[in-house]
Scaffold this motif. Structure first.
Motif, PDB file in Angstrom:
ATOM      1  N   CYS A 180       0.885  -1.169   0.000  1.00 24.41           N
ATOM      2  CA  CYS A 180       0.000   0.000   0.000  1.00 24.41           C
ATOM      3  C   CYS A 180       0.925   1.222   0.000  1.00 24.41           C
ATOM      4  N   CYS A 192       0.470   2.956   3.825  1.00 24.34           N
ATOM      5  CA  CYS A 192       0.864   2.317   5.094  1.00 24.34           C
ATOM      6  C   CYS A 192       1.889   1.198   4.893  1.00 24.34           C
ATOM      7  N   CYS A 212      -4.808   0.530   0.474  1.00 23.47           N
ATOM      8  CA  CYS A 212      -5.422  -0.686   1.010  1.00 23.47           C
ATOM      9  C   CYS A 212      -6.779  -0.374   1.674  1.00 23.47           C
ATOM     10  N   CYS A 260      -6.584   1.865   4.838  1.00 22.18           N
ATOM     11  CA  CYS A 260      -6.276   3.279   4.571  1.00 22.18           C
ATOM     12  C   CYS A 260      -7.489   3.993   3.959  1.00 22.18           C
TER      13      CYS A 260
END
Ligand SMILES: [Zn+2]
Length: 201
Positions: free
Chosen positions: A58, A61, A70, A73
């Motif tokens: 991602c 993160c 993702c 997030c």
């Protein structure tokens, strides 16, 4: 020269290269694949390629995901302003499964280990400072493991992020649930006394 036909020997060799799988298990798994319908081998081969082709980091993160950003997030329902820093995807999953933490994560993919030549540049720290600003982060939870490397990483991050007006917390370390003080090692006891919490107002 092995005792099995070369294609089977090759499969055994490949399985035995995986972590936690010795020659015996590799042989058992390979013979199982051989005996099973073709469908199992095809699905297995496809799944192996899929994780390599479809899973990536991602970009926010650094957790593994098949869509970027993702789902965590992107989830508007997550608590904002709080970020939990973990060593790897396994740790992220464990915390997520506890159901207690509702904020977002930052996955480092490692810990500092000067002896093994792992420095800050090897961790996924790149966008952490930008995230803190953009996502209006007020608290960072340092949830690295209580190992020498995990502690070193936590104190490095505390230094790096200190003086930015953030609340920086470390997960409590100490006596586990169901534990017995008589059998606790002194390091754990020391930590649990240092991170004691108040029970009366
Ligand atoms: Zn993410």
């Amino acid at each position: 020269m092995g005792i099995y036909p070369p294609p089977l020997e090759r499969l055994i060799e490949q399985f035995s290269r995986l972590p936690g799988i010795g020659l015996k298990s590799a042989t058992r798994v390979s013979l199982h694949v051989l005996k099973s319908p073709r469908d199992l081998a095809e699905t297995l081969a496809r799944s192996l390629l899929d994780v390599k082709e479809k899973i990536r980091f991602c970009s926010r993160c650094f957790n593994f995901t098949d869509e970027d950003p993702c789902p965590i997030c992107c989830d508007e329902g997550r608590e904002i302003g709080i970020l939990c820093v973990v060593e790897g995807p396994g740790e992220q999953l464990a915390i997520e499964e506890s159901g207690v933490f509702k904020g977002r994560y930052h996955v480092l993919h490692g810990t500092l280990s000067p002896l093994d030549g792992v420095g800050p540049e090897d961790l996924r720290l790149g966008n952490l400072l930008t995230r803190i600003e953009k996502e209006k982060i007020e608290e960072i939870i340092l949830a690295t493991n209580p190992t020498a490397e995990g502690e070193a990483t936590a104190s490095f991050l505390a230094d790096m992020l200190g003086g930015k007006g953030l609340k920086i917390t470390r997960i409590a370390l100490g006596v586990p649930m169901g534990g017995d003080l008589k059998y606790m090692d002194s390091m754990t006891l020391r930590h649990s006394l240092k991170s004691r919490v108040r029970v009366t107002p």
